[in-house]
Design a protein around this motif. Structure first.
Motif, PDB file in Angstrom:
ATOM      1  N   HIS A 599       3.462  -0.586  -0.259  1.00 38.62           N
ATOM      2  CA  HIS A 599       2.201  -0.584  -0.999  1.00 38.62           C
ATOM      3  C   HIS A 599       2.265   0.220  -2.299  1.00 38.62           C
ATOM      4  O   HIS A 599       1.335   0.148  -3.096  1.00 38.62           O
ATOM      5  CB  HIS A 599       1.078  -0.004  -0.125  1.00 38.62           C
ATOM      6  CG  HIS A 599       0.885  -0.737   1.163  1.00 38.62           C
ATOM      7  ND1 HIS A 599       0.302  -1.985   1.225  1.00 38.62           N
ATOM      8  CD2 HIS A 599       1.225  -0.405   2.442  1.00 38.62           C
ATOM      9  CE1 HIS A 599       0.271  -2.391   2.494  1.00 38.62           C
ATOM     10  NE2 HIS A 599       0.820  -1.442   3.257  1.00 38.62           N
ATOM     11  N   SER A 622       1.445   5.078  -6.709  1.00 35.36           N
ATOM     12  CA  SER A 622       0.266   4.247  -6.480  1.00 35.36           C
ATOM     13  C   SER A 622      -0.931   5.136  -6.185  1.00 35.36           C
ATOM     14  O   SER A 622      -0.803   6.201  -5.571  1.00 35.36           O
ATOM     15  CB  SER A 622       0.504   3.284  -5.309  1.00 35.36           C
ATOM     16  OG  SER A 622      -0.704   2.637  -4.942  1.00 35.36           O
ATOM     17  N   THR A 624      -3.499   3.883  -4.482  1.00 31.89           N
ATOM     18  CA  THR A 624      -4.152   3.272  -3.321  1.00 31.89           C
ATOM     19  C   THR A 624      -3.993   4.182  -2.115  1.00 31.89           C
ATOM     20  O   THR A 624      -2.878   4.580  -1.765  1.00 31.89           O
ATOM     21  CB  THR A 624      -3.547   1.889  -3.016  1.00 31.89           C
ATOM     22  OG1 THR A 624      -3.650   1.073  -4.173  1.00 31.89           O
ATOM     23  CG2 THR A 624      -4.276   1.238  -1.862  1.00 31.89           C
ATOM     24  N   SER A 625      -5.089   4.472  -1.474  1.00 33.60           N
ATOM     25  CA  SER A 625      -5.047   5.373  -0.324  1.00 33.60           C
ATOM     26  C   SER A 625      -4.971   4.582   0.964  1.00 33.60           C
ATOM     27  O   SER A 625      -5.730   3.620   1.160  1.00 33.60           O
ATOM     28  CB  SER A 625      -6.302   6.250  -0.300  1.00 33.60           C
ATOM     29  OG  SER A 625      -6.307   7.071   0.848  1.00 33.60           O
TER      30      SER A 625
END
Length: 674
Positions: A599, A622, A624-625
């Motif tokens: 991811h 990134s 994004t968590s």
């Protein structure tokens, strides 16, 4: 003619031009009532010509002047009667007249002195909201003008701020006696054999204090030698008191707002005459006025105690264990009223620690409760691992929302104006990021004795809004001391804040390096005699995680790299003596690295930290968590973070300038703790 009739007789027209007296007679009359000096001052103030011969007849204007001067001391009616008697205008015995006027004058003077005493008592009792000090003021104001010795006994519960009960119900023992603590005493000498101040005294049911409490009235004991009830309290001490010369007593209760606080005792020794019935009124008045002040102090003691207890319960009971800094703290509530000063030490993942210092505007329960709300909010925001400036921004919005809700509910108490300093120190990189909202800037004391006040941008106090907060970041030398404090430490009403900061700088330059001793040195140098504001102080000496406790690997997003990292980690854990954590650590890192490869973006960095716990960190680019979820039975993925959560003590995500860090924490066996 009766004396009362003479005083009631109306003023006769033109009498000042009819009365005749010699200059010597007027001199003698004035000297008798005003004294030699007073008589001379009275005659010198006459604007006309006064004959030198004592036998010369005084002019009517001089007679009138003498009568007016005398009236200022004994009253107009008595002055007129005295002048008439001297001049032979009234056919009454001159000596009797003078005796009556003298007694009246003495009575007037006695009343004047008593009114003056009550006036002084009104202004002299209750100057503070301290129970002990108020009792001492009562004892001081009555000596020696009314009594030779004064003692004050209060119920134990009053000293704690509690109510002793209506009519003093809680001060009674099982046999009807009364127990009270002697809180204050004062006298013309210091060697009186009375009970010592501070002692707990048991009064038998027949003693004057108990009779006074039960009747609610002042009790007169004109002759102590004849009072068996008083002597029954302590016969040996009673004999010593009588031998000392104390012979008369008035005991008055101290009631206020339906609550019996204690009693006050007035003792007489120097004057041979015992107390009289007329003295009861003055004793009762003094007691009544003092009782109101004592009750105010009692109520304040209760409120202050509640606020202090609340504040102390909301402050850290013990500083959490962590290795990033060696820390010591002090909190001193204000004498006038507890405020909203607070501090905190919050361990953060990655061998970091957050240091917090705050100050809420105002004093009392509201300030203490508000402090608790803000401290809880900071704890919650710190769990999100926000940068200092962002955390203060969220705290600022919270304060504004609290004030809006209060205003909607009709509550005019506000939180706006509170200040806060939030700093995060990383013991691996030695970097410290901090931001402040109207709070004093911290001091940094170097190990070589240099002291500087850090240049941290000053944002507006919380709740004001309008401008974003700005953080600053700097590298702190190992062993340096970061000193956080509230304005109560350096601000005084009688001195400029720059003076306090200069004294703080000088003290830190010469203080011992140990944080505990630094705190002691700072308070010894800066603590005022009368503390009008709270003081909170936090000293943190920086420590660094050694290179042998940190391991890092850079790897490309290639699945084969996971195998190489797992092998390196296994070897490292064996070197650290953490074989017990090999399997779980391999599993956690495999899942985190695989998740970052799937991811994330770009290169990946893996870091292990051996501190009090073992930290596994995976950095990627990134934002994004990841989210923990339950995978369905037929799902091929979605179980990685679930496994991490099961095997790790804690896990989470924090964001960096160019991405994020997913971390997991495992408990290190006690024998291997950092």
């Amino acid at each position: 003619m009766q004396f009362v009739e003479v005083l009631a007789e109306p003023v006769r027209e033109r009498r000042r031009w009819q009365v005749r007296a010699t200059v010597g007679e007027l001199d003698a009359l004035l000297e008798r009532f005003l004294g030699r000096d007073g008589a001379q001052r009275a005659l010198r103030s006459y604007s006309g010509t006064r004959p030198e011969s004592p036998g010369a007849e005084a002019a009517p204007e001089l007679v009138h002047h003498a009568e007016a001067q005398l009236a200022g001391s004994v009253g107009a009616a008595s002055a007129r009667l005295a002048v008439d008697a001297v001049a032979g205008e009234e056919h009454i015995d001159t000596d009797d007249v003078m005796e009556m006027i003298g007694e009246a004058s003495q009575r007037v003077e006695l009343v004047r002195r008593r009114l003056k005493l009550l006036y002084d008592a009104t202004g002299g009792i209750g100057t503070t909201l301290d129970v002990t000090r108020t009792a001492e003021e009562l004892a001081q104001v009555a000596v020696p003008r009314f009594a030779d010795f004064v003692t004050v006994e209060l119920a134990e519960s009053v000293l704690r701020g509690d109510e002793p009960g209506v009519n003093g119900s809680s001060i009674y023992t099982h046999n009807g006696s009364v127990q009270m603590r002697r809180l204050a005493s004062n006298g013309i000498r210091d060697d009186a054999p009375l009970f010592a101040t501070g002692g707990l005294i048991t009064f038998v049911p027949t003693s004057p204090p108990v009779r006074s409490i039960e009747s609610g009235q002042a009790v007169l004991v004109p002759r102590l030698g004849e009072s068996r009830g008083w002597q029954a309290v302590d016969q040996v001490r009673a004999d010593r008191i009588l031998d000392y010369g104390i012979h008369s007593l008035i005991t008055a209760p101290l009631p206020a707002r339906g609550v019996l606080l204690g009693v006050v005792n007035f003792w007489r020794s120097e004057k041979p005459e015992p107390f009289e019935q007329d003295d009861l009124f003055l004793a009762s008045e003094l007691a009544a006025r003092a009782a109101v002040s004592l009750d105010n102090a009692r109520r304040y003691t209760r409120e202050h105690g509640m606020a202090v207890s609340l504040q102390r319960s909301l402050l850290p009971r013990a500083l959490p264990a962590q290795n990033a800094v060696e820390v010591a703290s002090r909190y001193l509530p204000a004498q006038a009223g507890v405020g909203g000063d607070w501090f905190d030490v919050i361990p953060l993942p990655g061998a970091r620690v957050a240091l917090v210092m705050g100050d809420v505007v105002g004093h009392g329960l509201h300030a203490a409760a508000t402090m608790g709300r803000l401290r809880t909010a900071v704890h919650n925001f710190s769990a999100l691992d926000l940068p200092p400036d962002e955390l203060l921004g969220h705290l600022d919005e919270l304060v504004a929302r609290i004030d809006q809700d209060a205003a909607t509910a009709g509550d005019d108490t506000t939180v706006a104006g509170a200040t806060c300093l939030y700093a995060v120190y990383d013991s691996v990189s030695r970097m410290c990021a901090m931001a402040r909202a109207g709070h004093p800037t911290p001091a940094l004391a170097h190990s070589d004795g240099r002291v500087e006040f850090l240049e941290v941008p000053s944002g507006l106090p919380l709740g004001i809004g309008g401008l974003p907060f700005e953080a600053t970041e700097l590298r702190l030398p190992e062993g340096s001391r970061l000193v956080l404090f509230t304005d109560g430490l350096v601000e005084r009403r009688d001195q400029d804040i720059d003076t306090g900061l200069r004294l703080l700088r000088e003290t830190l330059a010469h203080a011992d390096q140990a944080p505990e001793r630094t705190c002691d040195a700072v308070l010894d140098a800066l603590l005022p005699e009368s503390q009008s504001d709270d003081i909170a102080l936090l000293v943190a000496r920086t420590q660094v995680l050694s290179a042998s406790q940190v391991a890092e690997w850079e790897l490309e997003p290639d699945p084969a790299a996971v195998r190489r990292v797992r092998a390196a980690v296994t070897e490292l854990l064996a070197e650290w003596g953490l074989e017990e954590l090999m399997d779980t650590t391999e599993l956690i890192l495999s899942e985190l690295i695989t998740n970052a490869m799937r991811h994330g973006e770009g290169a990946i960095k893996v870091r292990l930290l051996r501190d009090r716990t073992l930290y596994c960190e995976v950095f990627d680019h990134s934002s994004t968590s990841p989210h923990l979820r339950y995978a369905a039975t037929m799902d091929e993925g979605g179980r990685g973070l679930f496994l991490v959560a099961q095997f790790a003590e804690r896990w989470g995500t924090r964001y960096t300038e160019d991405g994020k860090v997913i971390w997991a924490e495992q408990t290190v066996p006690e024998s291997h703790g950092g």
